[in-house]
Design an enzyme around this catalytic site. Structure first.
Site, PDB file in Angstrom:
ATOM      1  N   GLU A 201       5.198   4.053  -3.357  1.00 32.19           N
ATOM      2  CA  GLU A 201       5.546   2.847  -4.144  1.00 32.19           C
ATOM      3  C   GLU A 201       6.859   3.080  -4.878  1.00 32.19           C
ATOM      4  O   GLU A 201       6.944   2.946  -6.107  1.00 32.19           O
ATOM      5  CB  GLU A 201       4.405   2.450  -5.093  1.00 32.19           C
ATOM      6  CG  GLU A 201       3.143   2.085  -4.327  1.00 32.19           C
ATOM      7  CD  GLU A 201       2.063   1.360  -5.121  1.00 32.19           C
ATOM      8  OE1 GLU A 201       2.155   1.291  -6.360  1.00 32.19           O
ATOM      9  OE2 GLU A 201       1.111   0.864  -4.483  1.00 32.19           O
ATOM     10  N   GLU A 324      -2.685   2.149   1.562  1.00 33.44           N
ATOM     11  CA  GLU A 324      -3.548   1.814   0.414  1.00 33.44           C
ATOM     12  C   GLU A 324      -4.062   0.401   0.618  1.00 33.44           C
ATOM     13  O   GLU A 324      -3.277  -0.543   0.747  1.00 33.44           O
ATOM     14  CB  GLU A 324      -2.790   1.906  -0.917  1.00 33.44           C
ATOM     15  CG  GLU A 324      -2.527   3.330  -1.340  1.00 33.44           C
ATOM     16  CD  GLU A 324      -1.899   3.457  -2.723  1.00 33.44           C
ATOM     17  OE1 GLU A 324      -2.166   2.606  -3.603  1.00 33.44           O
ATOM     18  OE2 GLU A 324      -1.136   4.421  -2.914  1.00 33.44           O
TER      19      GLU A 324
HETATM   20  O1  AHR Z   1      -4.815   3.546  -5.786  1.00 37.46           O
HETATM   21  C1  AHR Z   1      -4.425   3.447  -7.111  1.00 37.46           C
HETATM   22  C2  AHR Z   1      -2.910   3.240  -7.265  1.00 37.46           C
HETATM   23  O2  AHR Z   1      -2.535   2.035  -6.710  1.00 37.46           O
HETATM   24  C3  AHR Z   1      -2.024   4.246  -6.570  1.00 37.46           C
HETATM   25  O3  AHR Z   1      -1.838   5.397  -7.319  1.00 37.46           O
HETATM   26  C4  AHR Z   1      -0.747   3.496  -6.434  1.00 37.46           C
HETATM   27  O4  AHR Z   1       0.009   3.913  -5.318  1.00 37.46           O
HETATM   28  C5  AHR Z   1      -1.182   2.056  -6.331  1.00 37.46           C
HETATM   29  O5  AHR Z   1      -0.458   1.235  -7.165  1.00 37.46           O
END
Ligand code: AHR
Length: 520
Positions: A201, A324
């Site tokens: 991110e 994610e």
């Molecule tokens: O999964 C939780 C968080 O969500 C992670 O650390 C981040 O990459 C995302 O914003």
């Protein structure tokens, strides 16, 4: 010619649900399904069944790592109950150490004697990390699970030198100082890294960068991801989220040729509002529906990011990795905000099934996905409370769907009415199919409608079906869940609500359920 779907609101019918035959009044809708086994497509990469383990809340510490002296039975500090449960999922790949944590993690803190490792604040999620779980422990966890390693590197607060050194430490078989340091710390042979990501991110917690700037940062770091001892590391660029299409456009234009994959993050929030996401367990049909409408957006995001990638990479060399995904709810009252612990209900199981079907549909471009996260954080597989452990409804979906891992995607044509509430709607049914190396077909169906069973008239093309077996996951309530006191309220049951007549198959899929069938 297949029948057009027809909605029957409430009928008295002979319904065969979970093997029980009885006359009762149920609401059903009709749907048609063509399973095109005569038109096989891409391989479903096993890695779309990947998991994610961040140093966050009670995931690593307590969820996995309890230490060798813990009364909780463990193997070299890792709890046996959790490992045994996860092994059943055939976890193909594990992403670590973050998330946001990855861009503050310095690998040298997590090697060498544990009592000498520094305690560092976990700046992203709170608390102090003892560093008891580091590189050696991560690779041992991968070995215990039989999973490949996906390491997320530190760009936000690290350097190309630090990253290059870590890769050498992990994968070099030479007589170099770093390879010898690894040996001195107890590991002779180098490990293998399947994937290495350049930051996480990077538009947000990983450095608040603009895409043009990160494209250059990626080019610089990727140059120093060196392959040692025959290990070929796939290089992932930190990708977009949701509908941030400009990020994908710029990355593909300016750095596409140097990457093996670009990531995508998308979380399902019932309300879509980060300041008031919605509860994991206390919700009505409106929030059930809005959650599923929002989760379906994964399909749109993948299609649109893929369309951009297609312009720069028509051969589809670069993978789109959804590293994610999952549900994200408000923390339970009284719980630590930063721990991201949430319960998991039948609604999460439905979300999991819908998303896995979407990933399989896009198997030509989506080659890895990591649900967030494996234990005690967000949409977990298992939850723990000290020595207790419970399997979540999402766990059962991953266990049921594991038959698709590495199989060949078989297209499906589905025609089903919309599940509507207010002005918004989504298809009531989601489906996906594959053929495995032994020639068996597997069909996954998700009925998102909480009230109506689906009566599906299915045709299988290109395969003669003689036997059918399968499982169904459902429960009486939309928010049915497994707790430490009632661990089996949501669990799979054998499925036998089908009639087979030649290549014609009639299936009755209960309301709010997930069904996985094997057709031979
Ligand atoms: O999964 C939780 C968080 O969500 C992670 O650390 C981040 O990459 C995302 O914003």
């Amino acid at each position: 010619m297949l029948n057009r779907p027809k909605l029957i609101t409430c009928v008295t019918a002979l319904v065969l649900i979970a093997g029980v035959s009885r006359a009762q009044t149920v609401a059903v809708y009709k749907a048609t399904l063509s399973v095109r086994a005569d038109q096989p497509r891409s391989t479903i990469n096993r890695d779309i069944y990947g998991q994610f383990a961040e140093h966050l809340g009670r995931l690593i510490y307590e969820g996995i790592w309890v230490g060798e002296n813990s009364p909780i039975p463990n193997t070299h500090g890792m709890r046996n109950d959790v490992i045994a449960a996860l092994k059943e999922l055939h976890v193909p790949v594990l992403r670590w150490p973050g998330g946001c944590f990855a861009d503050e993690y310095h690998w040298r803190d997590g090697i060498g004697p544990r009592d000498k490792r520094p305690r560092r604040p976990n700046a992203s999620w709170g608390g102090v990390d003892t560093n008891a779980f580091g590189t050696h422990e991560f690779f041992e966890l991968c070995d215990l699970l039989g999973a490949a390693a996906y390491i997320n590197g530190n760009v936000g607060s690290g350097s190309p030198q630090e990253m290059m050194d870590w890769i050498e430490y992990m994968t070099s078989d030479s007589d170099s100082a770093l390879a010898n340091l690894r040996r001195a710390n107890g590991r002779d042979k180098p490990w293998r890294i399947a994937y290495f990501a350049v930051g996480n991110e990077t538009w947000g917690c990983g450095g608040s960068m603009r895409p043009e700037y990160y494209a250059d940062v990626f080019r610089q770091y990727a140059t120093f991801i060196k392959n040692h001892s025959g290990n070929h590391i796939k290089k992932l660029a930190s990708g977009s989220h949701d509908d941030y299409y400009k990020w994908t456009e710029v990355l593909m234009a300016q750095a596409g040729e140097l990457m093996d994959a670009l990531s995508l993050h998308y979380y399902t929030l019932p309300t879509g509002d980060w300041s008031k996401k919605g509860s994991a367990t206390q919700f009505d049909e409106k929030e059930w529906h809005s959650t599923l409408v929002r989760t379906m957006r994964m399909d749109e995001f993948i299609q649109k990011h893929s369309a951009i990638m297609d312009r720069y990479d028509p051969q589809k060399r670069v993978g789109l990795m959804v590293d994610e995904w999952g549900t994200w709810y408000d923390p339970e009252p009284g719980r630590d905000m930063g721990a991201l612990y949430q319960q998991n209900s039948l609604r999460d199981a439905i979300v999991a099934g819908v998303n896995l079907n979407i990933f399989q549909k896009h198997a030509d471009r989506v080659r890895l996905a990591n649900i967030a996260q494996m234990v005690n954080v967000l949409q977990s597989m298992v939850l723990t409370d000290k020595e207790k452990m419970v399997l979540t409804p999402t766990y059962h979906v991953f266990r049921m769907y594991r038959v698709h891992q590495g199989a060949t995607m078989i297209p499906v044509d589905l025609s089903a009415p919309e599940y509507k509430l207010g002005d918004a709607g989504l298809p009531s049914l989601s489906a996906s199919a594959s053929r495995d190396a032994e020639g068996r077909l597997h069909l996954s169906l998700v009925n998102v409608d909480p009230h109506r069973a689906a009566e599906i008239n299915a045709n299988v093309w290109g395969a003669a079906i003689k036997t059918i077996s399968g499982e169904v996951l459902t429960a009486p309530a939309m928010n049915a869940m497994n707790t430490f006191d009632r661990p089996n309220d949501v669990k799979p049951a054998p499925f036998s609500a089908y009639k087979l007549d030649g290549s014609q198959l009639l299936l009755t899929i209960p309301a709010k359920s997930i069904v996985v069938l094997e057709l031979k």
